[in-house]
Design a protein around this motif. Sequence first.
Motif, PDB file in Angstrom:
ATOM      1  N   PRO A 109     -57.532 -77.066 -67.164  1.00  0.00           N
ATOM      2  CA  PRO A 109     -56.773 -77.039 -65.907  1.00  0.00           C
ATOM      3  C   PRO A 109     -57.268 -78.019 -64.858  1.00  0.00           C
ATOM      4  O   PRO A 109     -56.629 -78.186 -63.834  1.00  0.00           O
ATOM      5  CB  PRO A 109     -56.963 -75.593 -65.428  1.00  0.00           C
ATOM      6  N   ARG A 297     -46.817 -73.512 -62.483  1.00  0.00           N
ATOM      7  CA  ARG A 297     -47.239 -72.437 -63.387  1.00  0.00           C
ATOM      8  C   ARG A 297     -47.215 -71.074 -62.681  1.00  0.00           C
ATOM      9  O   ARG A 297     -46.837 -70.078 -63.262  1.00  0.00           O
ATOM     10  CB  ARG A 297     -48.663 -72.730 -63.875  1.00  0.00           C
ATOM     11  N   ALA A 302     -46.430 -70.194 -67.709  1.00  0.00           N
ATOM     12  CA  ALA A 302     -47.165 -71.302 -68.326  1.00  0.00           C
ATOM     13  C   ALA A 302     -46.477 -71.897 -69.559  1.00  0.00           C
ATOM     14  O   ALA A 302     -46.898 -72.931 -70.055  1.00  0.00           O
ATOM     15  CB  ALA A 302     -48.573 -70.839 -68.699  1.00  0.00           C
ATOM     16  N   ARG A 358     -54.394 -61.622 -60.455  1.00  0.00           N
ATOM     17  CA  ARG A 358     -54.907 -62.020 -61.766  1.00  0.00           C
ATOM     18  C   ARG A 358     -54.810 -63.530 -61.929  1.00  0.00           C
ATOM     19  O   ARG A 358     -54.174 -64.211 -61.128  1.00  0.00           O
ATOM     20  CB  ARG A 358     -54.122 -61.320 -62.865  1.00  0.00           C
ATOM     21  N   SER A 359     -55.450 -64.007 -62.988  1.00  0.00           N
ATOM     22  CA  SER A 359     -55.430 -65.438 -63.260  1.00  0.00           C
ATOM     23  C   SER A 359     -53.992 -65.887 -63.527  1.00  0.00           C
ATOM     24  O   SER A 359     -53.174 -65.126 -64.009  1.00  0.00           O
ATOM     25  CB  SER A 359     -56.289 -65.725 -64.491  1.00  0.00           C
ATOM     26  N   PHE A 360     -53.689 -67.133 -63.189  1.00  0.00           N
ATOM     27  CA  PHE A 360     -52.328 -67.613 -63.395  1.00  0.00           C
ATOM     28  C   PHE A 360     -52.243 -68.650 -64.498  1.00  0.00           C
ATOM     29  O   PHE A 360     -51.187 -69.117 -64.846  1.00  0.00           O
ATOM     30  CB  PHE A 360     -51.783 -68.224 -62.099  1.00  0.00           C
ATOM     31  N   LEU A 361     -53.395 -69.058 -65.057  1.00  0.00           N
ATOM     32  CA  LEU A 361     -53.395 -70.139 -66.043  1.00  0.00           C
ATOM     33  C   LEU A 361     -52.847 -69.699 -67.386  1.00  0.00           C
ATOM     34  O   LEU A 361     -52.901 -68.546 -67.725  1.00  0.00           O
ATOM     35  CB  LEU A 361     -54.807 -70.681 -66.213  1.00  0.00           C
TER      36      LEU A 361
END
Lengths: 361, 276
Positions: A109, A297, A302, A358-361
């Motif tokens: 990222p 994203r 994603a 939470r994570s977005f990746l």
Amino acid sequence: MTAAPGTTVTGAAAPRPAGRWRLLVLLAAVVALGVLVVASVALGSSGVGFADAAWAIGARILGSDVTPDGERVQAVVWGLRLPRVVLAVLGGAALSVAGVVMQGMLRNPMVSPFTLGISSAAAFGASVVILFGGAASAGGRTDPLVVAGALIASAGCAALLLGLSWIRRAAAVTLILVGMALNYLFSAVTAALQYVATDQQLAQIVRWTFGSVNEADWTQVAVVGCVAAVAFPLVMARAGALDAVAFAGDDAARGLGVDVTGLRIVGSITAVALAAVVVSFTGVIAFVGLVGPHIARLIIGAGHRYLVPFAAVSGALLLLAADTVGRTVFAPVVIPVGIVVSFLGAPLFLNLVLARKRSFL
Amino acid sequence: MTRCDEPRGTLQVTGLRAGYGRTTVVHDVDLVARGGRVLGVLGPNGCGKSTLLRALCRIVKPTAGAVELDGVDLAGLHRRDLARAVAHVPQATAGAFSLPVAEAVLLGRIPHMGMRPTAIDHAHVDRALTMLDLDALAARRVDELSGGQQQRVGIARAIAQDPRVLLLDEPTSALDLRHRIDAMDLVHQLAHEAGLTVVVAVHDLDLAAGYCDEVAFMHAGHLLVQGTPAETFIPETIKRTYDVEVVVTSADDGTPQVRPVPTATRPLLPALRVTC
């Protein structure tokens, strides 16, 4: 884990709401971009408003006779605003898609055209021409020599990046490390050139590195448009392969029939070409290529089938909005888009990140 | 059994050699994995099990030998056709990016679909999710799941791939006992009911004895022996493979059971010699 494995699969699958929702978001972004394009063409410090701009576009398309005052309006709309707006749209889309491709295929990222050295190389090429071009070079963004210098240097950087990585069969980590090393190398050489430059040359170099679409013209639009027209379909055709590499890893992607090495080569050439061409005309605009994909994203998810087109539209929105703000808010002073885009984009990005638990990746 | 008598899905491996760069990891392996059967690959860490599996589906290109599926050399297949025939589940790899579970399983349809997934693709995903007990987790992101749940997502992706041969690289390593048994039950079902050829690298000898129709013991990249658990689970083979002494007994149903022989007690640390 109780279902019989031999169950026959039929096509009676439930409709997928997520896909429909993403399509709606994509359409909404396209509509927003359309509105912004109209607003941006109609806004400016020269007194040419929406009605005048609409007339100028209509008159040129329909071939109507033009009065002397009409010629001034035509010059403002067709000569200044439209190429600027279209270059911002194409440039934002190109940089954002380049970032998406690089981050996805390298599974990292933090990667962007800037971190892989493309922008630094372009700045180096432009600086060399400004410094050693002598009387032949005017030193601005429209100077073909400066553009050529930036383009040759970024293409050279790309060739080095791909060549050195090819020795290691385009492994992701090698590409990233080679790119970072080239970034530092070109930055250092450019800094050294600035050290020996005259005050006027130094001002030109610094001005070039503030990314801007101030001096956009139709030739630049045509070149970026042609590269984008070839690159975008190439990327979209590889959306599934990008998904496989980004989310499952190299081994699993190969097991799914993906040519991982081929994807990295085509993806690198495509992303580098997009970034190199845009940066050669606009100067360094680092934010869009690095953070633009993450903003996209956060909003649409994603998966690359929707991420690539949405990143193109959101990148275009981001750059055009920044340029419009930069040339209207403090008019007649024009603030380079490379500065404004970070001022506008960073708070937007932080807000999106912090709003998520939470994570977005 | 001659080749024409072999059941559909027979994977015939002849003189397979593979490795990385100049290092050969798998040396001249000959083995047969039969359709509708589970072949367990056993051996200590670093003996080449994973590389063998990766070479079988050509993720690692073999430097010598051949892998044939029903008499067709896999080297001659286009990578997409190969992926439709053979699915590989690597050991779990954490990535920087993540998808919802249903979309991660949909990746298994890449060899079958064009630009957009069809209703058939989604139906395969739904079936795989149900088989792996992942329906309730379909909307959760993979990186939010436990290691064992992520392993099940990997297996579901391979099932969605709808292959004839399934290669599983230590699919139970991160699973608790319940899910380990569930996973091996599923592997057994996939072979015996769906007719898949399953090759599975496993560490647990008792699990292999209970679920594999045949096992192949590997040591230092060489295949030592292939046969049924009853034929191959003998102390000498296990000693050659793992360099440990074991006692092999039989359960009531004849399944071999391996019990290690405690080695002579030795101090964990060398005695300290204090000199003044």
